[in-house]
Scaffold this active site. Structure first.
Site, PDB file in Angstrom:
ATOM      1  N   SER A 271      -1.089  13.327 -14.597  1.00  0.00           N
ATOM      2  CA  SER A 271      -2.306  13.261 -15.416  1.00  0.00           C
ATOM      3  C   SER A 271      -2.427  14.557 -16.206  1.00  0.00           C
ATOM      4  CB  SER A 271      -3.527  13.115 -14.495  1.00  0.00           C
ATOM      5  OG  SER A 271      -4.730  13.308 -15.219  1.00  0.00           O
TER       6      SER A 271
ATOM      7  N   ASN B 132       3.396   4.725 -10.091  1.00  0.00           N
ATOM      8  CA  ASN B 132       2.258   4.787 -11.009  1.00  0.00           C
ATOM      9  C   ASN B 132       0.905   4.522 -10.335  1.00  0.00           C
ATOM     10  OD1 ASN B 132       0.931   4.358 -13.804  1.00  0.00           O
ATOM     11  ND2 ASN B 132       0.629   2.395 -12.748  1.00  0.00           N
TER      12      ASN B 132
ATOM     13  N   LYS C 267      -2.441  15.341  -8.548  1.00  0.00           N
ATOM     14  CA  LYS C 267      -1.668  15.180  -9.788  1.00  0.00           C
ATOM     15  C   LYS C 267      -0.872  16.445 -10.111  1.00  0.00           C
ATOM     16  CE  LYS C 267      -2.850  10.912 -10.734  1.00  0.00           C
ATOM     17  NZ  LYS C 267      -1.857   9.825 -10.650  1.00  0.00           N
TER      18      LYS C 267
ATOM     19  N   THR D  76      -8.479   2.006 -19.325  1.00  0.00           N
ATOM     20  CA  THR D  76      -8.137   1.113 -18.210  1.00  0.00           C
ATOM     21  C   THR D  76      -9.314   1.091 -17.241  1.00  0.00           C
ATOM     22  OG1 THR D  76      -7.303   2.801 -16.708  1.00  0.00           O
ATOM     23  CG2 THR D  76      -5.745   1.974 -18.339  1.00  0.00           C
TER      24      THR D  76
ATOM     25  N   TYR E  11      -8.264  14.751  -6.947  1.00  0.00           N
ATOM     26  CA  TYR E  11      -7.377  14.101  -7.926  1.00  0.00           C
ATOM     27  C   TYR E  11      -6.470  15.115  -8.584  1.00  0.00           C
ATOM     28  CZ  TYR E  11      -6.166  10.964 -11.853  1.00  0.00           C
ATOM     29  OH  TYR E  11      -5.514  10.189 -12.786  1.00  0.00           O
TER      30      TYR E  11
ATOM     31  N   ASP F   9       0.888  -1.165   0.000  1.00  0.00           N
ATOM     32  CA  ASP F   9       0.000   0.000   0.000  1.00  0.00           C
ATOM     33  C   ASP F   9       0.922   1.211   0.000  1.00  0.00           C
ATOM     34  OD1 ASP F   9      -1.625   2.175   0.574  1.00  0.00           O
ATOM     35  OD2 ASP F   9      -2.971   1.004   1.837  1.00  0.00           O
ATOM     36  N   VAL F  10       0.930   1.953  -1.092  1.00  0.00           N
ATOM     37  CA  VAL F  10       1.919   3.029  -1.242  1.00  0.00           C
ATOM     38  C   VAL F  10       1.713   4.173  -0.249  1.00  0.00           C
ATOM     39  CG1 VAL F  10       2.412   2.544  -3.678  1.00  0.00           C
ATOM     40  CG2 VAL F  10       0.630   4.222  -3.088  1.00  0.00           C
TER      41      VAL F  10
END
Ligand SMILES: NC(=O)c1ccc[n+]([C@@H]2O[C@H](COP(=O)([O-])OP(=O)(O)OC[C@H]3O[C@@H](n4cnc5c(N)ncnc54)[C@H](O)[C@@H]3O)[C@@H](O)[C@H]2O)c1
Length: 266
Positions: A141, A89, A158, A189, A154, A62-63
């Site tokens: 992103s 990533n 990013k 994806t 988000y 878990d980063v």
């Protein structure tokens, strides 16, 4: 081959861009540590690489958790003897504006997308310095370069990845560590499909809609991002650092007005 005998660590490699990149890195001759919070997805990717006669190991991480990220870096070095390329990533997404975003959602997105990148760099860079260099690629992103509706947490994360990557590039350039971010448009994806909140079975319509947002008129493929990552990771890109590289079918070129909305010139 672009990455012969390089050791590469990829997070979020159980799916999508990370999986395609792990496979591509292995095809280019790298030994790959496949890391993902979903242990089974990570080991599936590693198995795919080994089935194609590549070299890979997998690890659950878990980063967001410092001890787990440190262990991931140490395991990579213990398994393959060094660490040449770190591809930070892993990412998650909540499609909401800041008013609708809960504090928990904010923390989840920012911790995975931004703190995860910080932690990866924190534990990998000392090893790269010891080795005399390395490469860090961080997935940001298009939403880290331009405002996009309904992406409160988000795009904050990013945008942070874009600028943090530039700072890291400057801090460690004299250690021969290159650091770049990549800024995809919509790539086909699971994350992109889920974030578009489609009912099951209607994905082709969604992909068509998101494809139309790009000047080139289509979405990107994970393999296209993987090809960019493989190039940036390689010595062929040895003079490239501190940049944010869009891979977005022209999304970042400017305000795009879809065909049909502009009067044809006579
Ligand atoms: N697909 C797109 O349209 C798009 C566009 C721009 C940027 N991105 C970014 O690309 C990266 C890869 O996304 P993708 O499209 O391949 O999505 P994906 O959902 O297919 O893959 C993301 C992977 O990250 C893993 N992950 C999630 N939380 C984690 C954690 N805490 N620790 C470790 N791993 C974790 C998931 O298990 C998954 O395997 C993300 O950073 C995403 O934000 C994607």
């Amino acid at each position: 081959m672009l990455l012969e005998n390089k050791v590469v660590l990829v997070t979020g490699a159980g799916s999508g861009i990370g999986q395609a990149s792990a496979i591509r890195f292995a095809q280019e001759g790298a030994k790959v540590m496949v890391a993902d919070v979903r242990a089974e997805s990570a080991s599936n990717t590693a198995a795919m690489i080994e089935k194609a006669a590549g070299t890979a190991k997998s690890i659950a991480v878990d980063v967001r958790v410092p001890a787990q990220v440190e262990r991931m870096v140490n395991e990579t070095i213990a398994s393959f003897g060094r660490l040449d390329v770190l591809f930070n990533n892993a990412g998650v997404y909540v499609p909401k504006n800041v008013v609708d975003t809960s504090e928990e959602e904010w923390d989840w997105v920012v911790d995975v997308c931004l703190k995860g990148v910080f932690l990866g760099c924190k534990y990998a860079i000392p090893q790269m310095i010891k080795q005399g260099g390395g490469v860090i690629i961080n997935t940001a992103s298009g939403a880290g370069l331009e405002g996009v509706p309904n992406l409160g947490a988000y795009q904050a994360a990013k945008g942070g990845v874009v600028i943090m990557s530039k700072g890291i590039a400057l801090d460690f350039a004299r250690n021969q560590i290159r650091c770049v971010s990549i800024c995809p448009g919509v790539i086909e994806t699971p994350i992109a499909e889920n974030c578009n909140q489609v009912p099951a079975g209607s994905s082709s319509q969604v992909w068509q809609r998101t494809g139309n947002m790009h000047p080139l008129g289509r979405n990107g493929k994970p393999e296209e991002v993987a090809a960019l990552a493989a190039f940036l990771a390689s010595d062929q890109a040895g003079f490239i650092t501190g940049v944010a590289v869009p891979i977005d079918g022209g999304f970042n070129a400017g305000a795009f007005i879809p065909p049909g909305l502009i009067r044809a010139s006579s």
